[in-house]
Design a protein around this motif. Structure first.
Motif, PDB file in Angstrom:
ATOM      1  N   ASP A 174     -10.797  -3.425  17.447  1.00 33.05           N
ATOM      2  CA  ASP A 174     -10.618  -2.278  18.225  1.00 33.05           C
ATOM      3  C   ASP A 174     -10.371  -0.967  17.330  1.00 33.05           C
ATOM      4  OD1 ASP A 174     -10.457  -3.784  20.416  1.00 33.05           O
ATOM      5  OD2 ASP A 174      -8.420  -3.112  21.016  1.00 33.05           O
ATOM      6  N   TYR A 175     -10.881   0.115  17.785  1.00 36.01           N
ATOM      7  CA  TYR A 175     -10.710   1.399  16.907  1.00 36.01           C
ATOM      8  C   TYR A 175      -9.969   2.255  18.120  1.00 36.01           C
ATOM      9  CZ  TYR A 175     -12.868  -0.326  12.742  1.00 36.01           C
ATOM     10  OH  TYR A 175     -13.395  -0.855  11.648  1.00 36.01           O
ATOM     11  N   VAL A 176      -8.886   3.127  17.631  1.00 34.42           N
ATOM     12  CA  VAL A 176      -8.064   3.882  18.425  1.00 34.42           C
ATOM     13  C   VAL A 176      -8.307   5.352  17.865  1.00 34.42           C
ATOM     14  CG1 VAL A 176      -5.962   4.553  19.240  1.00 34.42           C
ATOM     15  CG2 VAL A 176      -6.695   2.039  19.169  1.00 34.42           C
ATOM     16  N   VAL A 177      -8.281   6.323  19.050  1.00 33.23           N
ATOM     17  CA  VAL A 177      -8.339   7.951  18.565  1.00 33.23           C
ATOM     18  C   VAL A 177      -7.307   8.417  19.296  1.00 33.23           C
ATOM     19  CG1 VAL A 177      -9.601   9.826  18.969  1.00 33.23           C
ATOM     20  CG2 VAL A 177     -10.766   8.051  18.488  1.00 33.23           C
ATOM     21  N   LEU A 183      -8.043  14.627  22.402  1.00 36.88           N
ATOM     22  CA  LEU A 183      -8.912  13.597  22.302  1.00 36.88           C
ATOM     23  C   LEU A 183      -8.482  12.130  22.036  1.00 36.88           C
ATOM     24  CD1 LEU A 183     -11.548  15.537  19.745  1.00 36.88           C
ATOM     25  CD2 LEU A 183     -11.314  15.571  22.420  1.00 36.88           C
ATOM     26  N   PHE A 184      -8.626  11.154  23.125  1.00 35.86           N
ATOM     27  CA  PHE A 184      -8.017  10.191  23.037  1.00 35.86           C
ATOM     28  C   PHE A 184      -8.924   9.091  23.540  1.00 35.86           C
ATOM     29  CE2 PHE A 184      -5.226  13.346  24.561  1.00 35.86           C
ATOM     30  CZ  PHE A 184      -4.181  13.262  23.502  1.00 35.86           C
ATOM     31  N   ALA A 185      -9.131   7.719  22.900  1.00 34.44           N
ATOM     32  CA  ALA A 185      -9.934   6.818  23.114  1.00 34.44           C
ATOM     33  C   ALA A 185      -9.450   5.443  22.681  1.00 34.44           C
ATOM     34  CB  ALA A 185     -11.370   7.184  22.300  1.00 34.44           C
ATOM     35  N   ILE A 186      -9.981   4.409  23.347  1.00 34.73           N
ATOM     36  CA  ILE A 186      -9.885   2.942  22.741  1.00 34.73           C
ATOM     37  C   ILE A 186     -11.575   2.409  22.571  1.00 34.73           C
ATOM     38  CG2 ILE A 186      -9.137   0.665  23.129  1.00 34.73           C
ATOM     39  CD1 ILE A 186      -6.589   2.057  23.831  1.00 34.73           C
ATOM     40  N   LEU A 232     -18.295  -8.844  18.388  1.00 38.71           N
ATOM     41  CA  LEU A 232     -19.361  -9.180  17.328  1.00 38.71           C
ATOM     42  C   LEU A 232     -19.519  -8.024  16.452  1.00 38.71           C
ATOM     43  CD1 LEU A 232     -21.926 -11.321  19.550  1.00 38.71           C
ATOM     44  CD2 LEU A 232     -19.801 -11.895  18.132  1.00 38.71           C
ATOM     45  N   SER A 233     -18.772  -7.179  16.299  1.00 35.93           N
ATOM     46  CA  SER A 233     -19.000  -6.017  15.289  1.00 35.93           C
ATOM     47  C   SER A 233     -17.891  -4.970  15.116  1.00 35.93           C
ATOM     48  CB  SER A 233     -19.998  -5.016  16.213  1.00 35.93           C
ATOM     49  OG  SER A 233     -20.392  -3.635  15.263  1.00 35.93           O
ATOM     50  N   HIS A 234     -17.495  -4.639  13.912  1.00 32.41           N
ATOM     51  CA  HIS A 234     -16.568  -3.557  13.433  1.00 32.41           C
ATOM     52  C   HIS A 234     -17.300  -2.220  13.474  1.00 32.41           C
ATOM     53  CE1 HIS A 234     -12.891  -6.097  12.814  1.00 32.41           C
ATOM     54  NE2 HIS A 234     -13.828  -6.960  12.426  1.00 32.41           N
ATOM     55  N   ASP A 235     -18.526  -2.277  13.029  1.00 28.23           N
ATOM     56  CA  ASP A 235     -19.261  -1.183  12.644  1.00 28.23           C
ATOM     57  C   ASP A 235     -19.566  -0.413  14.171  1.00 28.23           C
ATOM     58  OD1 ASP A 235     -19.326  -1.784  10.015  1.00 28.23           O
ATOM     59  OD2 ASP A 235     -21.373  -2.760  10.058  1.00 28.23           O
ATOM     60  N   ILE A 236     -19.993  -0.784  15.088  1.00 28.75           N
ATOM     61  CA  ILE A 236     -20.046  -0.093  16.356  1.00 28.75           C
ATOM     62  C   ILE A 236     -18.843   0.648  16.824  1.00 28.75           C
ATOM     63  CG2 ILE A 236     -21.002   0.068  18.664  1.00 28.75           C
ATOM     64  CD1 ILE A 236     -23.090  -2.074  17.741  1.00 28.75           C
ATOM     65  N   PRO A 237     -17.727   0.145  16.758  1.00 31.49           N
ATOM     66  CA  PRO A 237     -16.798   0.710  17.370  1.00 31.49           C
ATOM     67  C   PRO A 237     -16.132   1.775  16.364  1.00 31.49           C
ATOM     68  CG  PRO A 237     -16.145  -1.523  16.962  1.00 31.49           C
ATOM     69  CD  PRO A 237     -17.407  -1.454  17.096  1.00 31.49           C
ATOM     70  N   GLU A 238     -16.310   1.443  15.137  1.00 28.70           N
ATOM     71  CA  GLU A 238     -15.843   2.529  14.024  1.00 28.70           C
ATOM     72  C   GLU A 238     -16.902   3.604  14.002  1.00 28.70           C
ATOM     73  OE1 GLU A 238     -14.772   2.808   9.423  1.00 28.70           O
ATOM     74  OE2 GLU A 238     -16.176   1.074  10.056  1.00 28.70           O
ATOM     75  N   TYR A 239     -18.041   3.551  14.284  1.00 32.52           N
ATOM     76  CA  TYR A 239     -18.986   4.613  14.736  1.00 32.52           C
ATOM     77  C   TYR A 239     -18.669   5.659  15.655  1.00 32.52           C
ATOM     78  CZ  TYR A 239     -23.252   7.012  15.672  1.00 32.52           C
ATOM     79  OH  TYR A 239     -24.135   8.140  16.014  1.00 32.52           O
ATOM     80  N   LEU A 240     -18.533   4.694  16.844  1.00 27.47           N
ATOM     81  CA  LEU A 240     -18.085   5.478  18.020  1.00 27.47           C
ATOM     82  C   LEU A 240     -16.843   6.265  17.912  1.00 27.47           C
ATOM     83  CD1 LEU A 240     -18.523   2.814  20.630  1.00 27.47           C
ATOM     84  CD2 LEU A 240     -19.856   4.695  20.526  1.00 27.47           C
ATOM     85  N   ARG A 241     -15.919   5.919  17.057  1.00 28.19           N
ATOM     86  CA  ARG A 241     -14.438   6.518  16.754  1.00 28.19           C
ATOM     87  C   ARG A 241     -14.768   7.744  15.940  1.00 28.19           C
ATOM     88  NH1 ARG A 241     -10.405   4.206  12.245  1.00 28.19           N
ATOM     89  NH2 ARG A 241     -12.191   4.486  11.187  1.00 28.19           N
ATOM     90  N   ILE A 275     -27.234   4.085  18.594  1.00 35.33           N
ATOM     91  CA  ILE A 275     -26.683   2.828  17.951  1.00 35.33           C
ATOM     92  C   ILE A 275     -27.833   1.782  18.236  1.00 35.33           C
ATOM     93  CG2 ILE A 275     -24.879   0.872  18.809  1.00 35.33           C
ATOM     94  CD1 ILE A 275     -23.215   3.323  19.543  1.00 35.33           C
ATOM     95  N   LEU A 276     -28.540   1.636  19.094  1.00 36.32           N
ATOM     96  CA  LEU A 276     -29.635   0.642  19.591  1.00 36.32           C
ATOM     97  C   LEU A 276     -30.688   0.862  18.329  1.00 36.32           C
ATOM     98  CD1 LEU A 276     -30.066   0.715  23.358  1.00 36.32           C
ATOM     99  CD2 LEU A 276     -28.821  -1.044  21.997  1.00 36.32           C
TER     100      LEU A 276
END
Length: 234
Positions: free
Chosen positions: A3-6, A19-22, A27-36, A68-69
């Motif tokens: 998980d990554y949190v904003v 700005l708030f998000a989770i 199967l990925s740390h990189d994609i949620p980090e990119y989204l953050r 991302i794709l």
């Protein structure tokens, strides 16, 4: 935990944005980090954001998923759910989500869910229309193509033909009756109802302490999934 949190405030001209998000990765740390790092930036760069925030958010979600794709070689083969909330001048709240992380607002002690849990069983028809299938084995949750337990997500290139990244978007007016907002990944919601979560923190005035209390209670109830939580008090 993937998980990554904003939880941030940003001044844009004469406007204050919360700005708030989770982002709950699989199967990925990189994609949620990119989204953050980039999703809110993409939303705020949309020219329609101030006049048509819902339209801007939908477009930014699509653009972000396409990127991302395209960068799957670098960002990995997994994906991420998302729940985002943008508070505009503490008057209007715009919530969007793909997947099963959830946004719940509490007004006058009553919990109201603002997001939609995108479960494969609920979207079976559209998944099958795209050529996919939903498995439902005994002892397991329904899964897209026997793999993913959510029907919408960012990324997941191998499943994308059968998987949507179209967000559910809701707009809520913040008034004197609004007490707090909870954003949390599914590790909380698997063991607590919306109202139980609201009741658990209604007397905790400090937002950070309230978020920690919810995470601790989820652990105490035996939750074994990712548990991330943001509480915003009004």
């Amino acid at each position: 935990m993937e998980d990554y949190v904003v939880a941030d405030f940003k001044q844009v001209g004469d406007n204050e944005l919360g700005l708030f998000a989770i982002f709950d990765g699989h199967l990925s740390h990189d994609i949620p980090e990119y989204l953050r790092t980039h999703l809110f930036e993409n939303i705020l760069n949309e020219p329609d954001f101030w006049t048509e925030p819902e339209k801007a958010i939908r477009r930014a979600y699509r653009i972000t998923d396409t990127y991302i794709l395209e960068k799957a070689v670098n960002l990995g083969r997994g994906g991420s759910t998302a729940v985002t909330a943008i508070l505009i001048n503490c008057q209007k709240l715009v919530v969007a989500n793909v997947g099963d992380s959830r946004a719940v607002i509490c007004k006058n002690g009553v919990a109201k869910q603002l997001s939609v849990d995108h479960e494969p069983s609920m979207e079976r028809k559209s998944i099958e229309n795209r050529g996919g299938f939903v498995s439902n084995f005994p002892g397991d949750v329904p899964r897209v193509d026997g793999q993913l337990a959510v029907a919408r997500a960012f990324g997941d290139k191998s499943l994308k033909e059968h998987l949507s990244s179209e967000p559910h978007v809701a707009v809520e007016t913040i008034d004197d009756d609004t007490e707090f907002l909870i954003l949390a990944s599914d590790g909380l919601w698997k063991v607590k109802t919306n109202q139980e979560a609201a009741d658990a923190i209604k007397n905790i005035k400090d937002a950070k302490a309230a978020a920690k209390h919810l995470a601790d209670e989820a652990l105490n109830r035996g939750s074994t999934d990712d548990i991330s939580c943001v509480v915003v008090r009004f």
